[in-house]
Design a protein around this motif. Structure first.
Motif, short mmCIF file in Angstrom:
data_model
loop_
_atom_site.label_atom_id
_atom_site.label_comp_id
_atom_site.label_asym_id
_atom_site.label_seq_id
_atom_site.Cartn_x
_atom_site.Cartn_y
_atom_site.Cartn_z
N GLY A 24 0.82 -1.20 0.00
CA GLY A 24 0.00 0.00 0.00
C GLY A 24 0.85 1.24 0.00
O GLY A 24 2.01 1.23 0.40
N GLY A 25 0.27 2.34 -0.48
CA GLY A 25 1.01 3.60 -0.54
C GLY A 25 2.15 3.53 -1.54
O GLY A 25 2.23 2.65 -2.39
N ASP A 26 3.04 4.48 -1.41
CA ASP A 26 4.23 4.59 -2.26
C ASP A 26 5.42 4.52 -1.32
O ASP A 26 5.70 5.47 -0.58
CB ASP A 26 4.19 5.92 -3.01
N ILE A 27 6.10 3.37 -1.30
CA ILE A 27 7.24 3.14 -0.43
C ILE A 27 8.49 3.08 -1.30
O ILE A 27 8.55 2.30 -2.24
CB ILE A 27 7.09 1.83 0.36
N ARG A 28 9.47 3.92 -0.97
CA ARG A 28 10.72 3.93 -1.74
C ARG A 28 11.91 3.87 -0.79
O ARG A 28 12.07 4.76 0.06
CB ARG A 28 10.82 5.19 -2.60
N VAL A 29 12.72 2.84 -0.92
CA VAL A 29 13.95 2.73 -0.15
C VAL A 29 15.00 3.55 -0.89
O VAL A 29 15.49 3.16 -1.94
CB VAL A 29 14.39 1.26 0.03
N VAL A 30 15.33 4.70 -0.33
CA VAL A 30 16.26 5.62 -0.98
C VAL A 30 17.70 5.19 -0.72
O VAL A 30 18.52 5.12 -1.63
CB VAL A 30 16.02 7.07 -0.51
N LEU A 31 18.02 4.93 0.52
CA LEU A 31 19.37 4.52 0.90
C LEU A 31 19.29 3.14 1.55
O LEU A 31 18.81 3.00 2.67
CB LEU A 31 20.00 5.53 1.87
N GLY A 32 19.73 2.14 0.84
CA GLY A 32 19.69 0.77 1.34
C GLY A 32 20.77 -0.06 0.69
O GLY A 32 21.58 0.44 -0.08
N PRO A 33 20.77 -1.35 0.96
CA PRO A 33 21.78 -2.22 0.36
C PRO A 33 21.79 -2.18 -1.16
O PRO A 33 22.86 -2.11 -1.77
CB PRO A 33 21.40 -3.62 0.88
N LYS A 34 20.61 -2.21 -1.79
CA LYS A 34 20.56 -2.24 -3.26
C LYS A 34 20.82 -0.87 -3.88
O LYS A 34 21.38 -0.79 -4.96
CB LYS A 34 19.21 -2.77 -3.73
N THR A 35 20.38 0.20 -3.24
CA THR A 35 20.51 1.53 -3.85
C THR A 35 21.82 2.22 -3.53
O THR A 35 22.30 3.02 -4.32
CB THR A 35 19.35 2.45 -3.40
N ALA A 36 22.36 1.95 -2.33
CA ALA A 36 23.55 2.70 -1.91
C ALA A 36 24.64 1.83 -1.29
O ALA A 36 25.65 2.36 -0.83
CB ALA A 36 23.14 3.79 -0.91
N GLY A 37 24.42 0.53 -1.23
CA GLY A 37 25.42 -0.34 -0.63
C GLY A 37 25.43 -0.32 0.89
O GLY A 37 26.41 -0.68 1.53
N ALA A 38 24.31 0.10 1.50
CA ALA A 38 24.24 0.17 2.97
C ALA A 38 24.42 -1.22 3.57
O ALA A 38 24.00 -2.22 2.98
CB ALA A 38 22.89 0.75 3.39
N THR A 39 25.00 -1.28 4.76
CA THR A 39 25.26 -2.56 5.42
C THR A 39 24.61 -2.69 6.79
O THR A 39 24.64 -3.76 7.38
CB THR A 39 26.78 -2.77 5.59
N SER A 40 24.01 -1.61 7.31
CA SER A 40 23.48 -1.69 8.67
C SER A 40 21.99 -1.35 8.78
O SER A 40 21.41 -1.47 9.85
CB SER A 40 24.27 -0.75 9.60
N GLY A 41 21.36 -0.92 7.69
CA GLY A 41 19.96 -0.55 7.74
C GLY A 41 19.57 0.10 6.44
O GLY A 41 20.34 0.11 5.48
N PHE A 42 18.35 0.65 6.41
CA PHE A 42 17.93 1.39 5.22
C PHE A 42 16.99 2.52 5.59
O PHE A 42 16.34 2.49 6.63
CB PHE A 42 17.34 0.49 4.14
N LEU A 43 16.95 3.54 4.71
CA LEU A 43 16.15 4.73 4.89
C LEU A 43 15.31 4.94 3.65
O LEU A 43 15.80 4.73 2.53
CB LEU A 43 17.06 5.94 5.12
N GLY A 44 14.07 5.34 3.85
CA GLY A 44 13.21 5.55 2.70
C GLY A 44 12.14 6.58 2.97
O GLY A 44 12.12 7.23 4.03
#
Length: 151
Positions: A24-44
């Motif tokens: 539901g809604g529009d959810i976008r993971v902006v900074l995460g493992p796939k988008t930015a190579g994050a290793t400890s969590g993600f932000l969206g």
């Protein structure tokens, strides 16, 4: 500069991230493992039109921090509704079932952060309610709750 540091800063634009609309809604993971190579969590970023919701789920490994930037949202955590207005946040504990709804007549937007990461992406979310758009494209692997998968 520290020569042992291998980290690379990565900038990611919201408009360049595919929306996940399955829950539901529009959810976008902006900074995460796939988008930015994050290793400890993600932000969206979560955007909900009036009446839209994110179906109930929980995170077996992660806390979720949700900060409303515009509008308002009702976040129901383990059955208890929490009204969150612009410039307010709510912490959803690990394993707490939660659902997010925009009950207002205006769009609402929130920034969210989850940490730590699950051992595998498919283990990060457990759905406890029917998904509003189960066939919608999504960038992450989902793990439906056995009760939902059995229906």
């Amino acid at each position: 500069m520290n020569e042992t540091c291998q980290a690379v800063a990565r900038r990611v634009a919201l408009k360049d991230v595919a929306a996940n609309r399955r829950r539901g809604g529009d959810i976008r993971v902006v900074l995460g493992p796939k988008t930015a190579g994050a290793t400890s969590g993600f932000l969206g970023v979560l955007t909900l039109a009036p009446g839209e919701y994110v179906s109930e789920h929980y995170h077996p490994y992660s806390e979720e921090f949700l900060y409303v930037t515009s509008g308002s949202m009702t976040v129901t955590v383990d059955g208890e509704p929490v009204e969150v207005a612009a410039e307010e946040g709510v912490l959803v504990p690990v394993k707490a079932r939660h659902r997010v709804v925009n009950n207002s007549d205006a769009p609402a937007t929130a920034v969210f952060h989850l940490s730590p990461l699950a051992p595998e992406p498919r283990l990060g979310h457990v759905d406890t309610e029917e998904l509003p758009h189960p066939d919608a494209p999504h960038p992450e692997i989902d793990a439906p709750h056995p009760e939902i998968a059995a229906r």
